[in-house]
Design a protein around this motif. Structure first.
Motif, PDB file in Angstrom:
ATOM      1  N   UNK A 232       0.819  -1.219   0.000  1.00 26.88           N
ATOM      2  CA  UNK A 232       0.000   0.000   0.000  1.00 26.88           C
ATOM      3  C   UNK A 232       0.849   1.264   0.000  1.00 26.88           C
ATOM      4  N   UNK A 233       2.018   1.207   0.646  1.00 24.26           N
ATOM      5  CA  UNK A 233       2.875   2.389   0.725  1.00 24.26           C
ATOM      6  C   UNK A 233       3.781   2.541  -0.490  1.00 24.26           C
ATOM      7  N   UNK A 255      -6.924   8.736   5.406  1.00 26.42           N
ATOM      8  CA  UNK A 255      -6.598   8.481   6.805  1.00 26.42           C
ATOM      9  C   UNK A 255      -6.003   7.083   6.980  1.00 26.42           C
ATOM     10  N   UNK A 256      -6.455   6.133   6.177  1.00 23.68           N
ATOM     11  CA  UNK A 256      -5.866   4.794   6.223  1.00 23.68           C
ATOM     12  C   UNK A 256      -4.405   4.842   5.783  1.00 23.68           C
ATOM     13  N   UNK A 259      -2.246   6.292   8.523  1.00 23.99           N
ATOM     14  CA  UNK A 259      -2.110   5.309   9.611  1.00 23.99           C
ATOM     15  C   UNK A 259      -1.065   4.262   9.241  1.00 23.99           C
ATOM     16  N   UNK A 260      -1.098   3.811   7.982  1.00 21.76           N
ATOM     17  CA  UNK A 260      -0.056   2.892   7.498  1.00 21.76           C
ATOM     18  C   UNK A 260       1.324   3.515   7.650  1.00 21.76           C
ATOM     19  N   UNK A 261       1.426   4.779   7.262  1.00 21.84           N
ATOM     20  CA  UNK A 261       2.708   5.481   7.335  1.00 21.84           C
ATOM     21  C   UNK A 261       3.196   5.577   8.771  1.00 21.84           C
ATOM     22  N   UNK A 292     -11.414  -3.661   9.528  1.00 23.47           N
ATOM     23  CA  UNK A 292     -10.565  -4.648   8.874  1.00 23.47           C
ATOM     24  C   UNK A 292      -9.112  -4.173   8.812  1.00 23.47           C
ATOM     25  N   UNK A 293      -8.918  -2.870   8.563  1.00 24.17           N
ATOM     26  CA  UNK A 293      -7.544  -2.365   8.524  1.00 24.17           C
ATOM     27  C   UNK A 293      -6.890  -2.443   9.899  1.00 24.17           C
TER      28      UNK A 293
END
Length: 320
Positions: A232-233, A255-256, A259-261, A292-293
């Motif tokens: 994703x990144x 925002x997802x 959050x990953x970052x 789920x994330x």
């Protein structure tokens, strides 16, 4: 492999870290030693040493002749424990040109403050007594090797190119023997190789196959979550992600991404808090996406991590 959000690379010896408090304490110890007191004691020996608030002065002094990598870790953070193990292996392979000083963050609050550590794990190098911020969070082996290469170049330019002597009794040319590691299961090795070359789609596919063969393969479940996070990144920049999230606070995808970052940089609590605060504002579909994330990010961090337990309880309270 190209990192979407690269770790902070060492560029110079100035940095933004202020070690003045610890440096002044070391100067006082040196003065005590000159006056006949015990002072600092012997410098740490070996290429891998443990340190803390009390022993940091010795590490600081050692960095005047040999570059030192300071790793802040914690026993409750499995990623940081694994990173220290990786660092030990990579530092030992440098033939004494680098020293790893591992500091338990819980036992070294002054060091954590002095190094301005915002996450666990955090790596900061010392060259000639000066700090060089390296990176936060876990990084792949090839990225760490690149950081070490740059660190050694900086150290050499600043006249810090000493070497830890080989242990007594070792003959010249002897290589340190690393314990043999057990081979990974074939699908895990396939996924590991794919991650190493930046092919996160192939890595995820290998992990999914492993899970299909053994649904109880917790390592494959965690590996799949990590591969999905990296995928994703991939190709995105830090500025792009943060600017989009700031300009669109109600955009779930934005925002997802941030959050990953945050989680990839070791800011676990920030990542969880962002999504948990967003959750109550969403419709049913949005809530399911965020839930789920979060469950996937829990796998990346490790389900035994206390921060995961706290976030899971908060999510349950929001759901029910």
């Amino acid at each position: 492999m190209t990192n979407a959000v690269p770790p902070q690379q060492p560029a110079n010896l100035r940095g933004a870290v202020d070690l003045s408090g610890l440096v002044h304490r070391e100067e006082r110890r040196a003065q005590d030693a000159a006056n006949g007191d015990a002072g600092r004691g012997p410098a740490p020996a070996g290429v891998v040493v443990a340190t803390d608030d009390q022993g940091f002065g010795q590490v600081l002094e050692l960095s005047r002749s040999i570059p030192v990598v300071v790793a802040l870790w914690a026993s409750w953070s499995e990623p940081s424990v694994q990173l220290v193990e990786t660092l030990e292996r990579l530092v030992r392979a440098r033939d004494g040109r680098l020293v790893l000083a591992a500091a338990d963050a819980d036992a070294s609050p002054q060091l954590v403050q002095a190094l301005q550590a915002r996450a666990i794990p955090t790596l900061v190098a010392l060259v000639g007594g000066q700090p060089v911020p390296l990176f936060e969070g876990v990084q792949p082996d090839d990225v760490i090797e690149q950081v070490f290469d740059q660190l050694l170049e900086i150290a050499e330019r600043n006249g810090v190119s000493g070497r830890v002597p080989a242990p007594e009794g070792a003959e010249e040319g002897d290589e340190p023997q690393e314990p043999a590691e057990e081979p990974l299961p074939p699908l895990h090795q396939e996924a590991f190789d794919a991650i190493s070359r930046g092919d996160y789609v192939a890595a995820a596919s290998a992990y999914r196959t492993a899970i299909a063969q053994d649904p109880r393969d917790d390592l494959a479940v965690a590996g799949l979550a990590q591969a999905n996070l990296l995928r994703r990144l991939q190709g995105k920049t830090l500025d792009e992600i943060r600017n989009r999230a700031a300009s669109a606070p109600d955009d779930v995808d934005a925002q997802l991404d941030v959050a990953d970052l945050d989680l990839s940089g070791g800011h676990v609590d920030d990542a969880f808090a962002r999504l948990l605060e967003l959750f109550p504002t969403l419709d049913a579909a949005g809530k399911n996406t965020v839930r789920e994330r979060l469950l996937e990010l829990f796998q990346v961090v490790g389900v035994e991590d206390p921060r995961v337990a706290t976030a899971r309880r908060r999510l349950a309270s929001l759901l029910y």
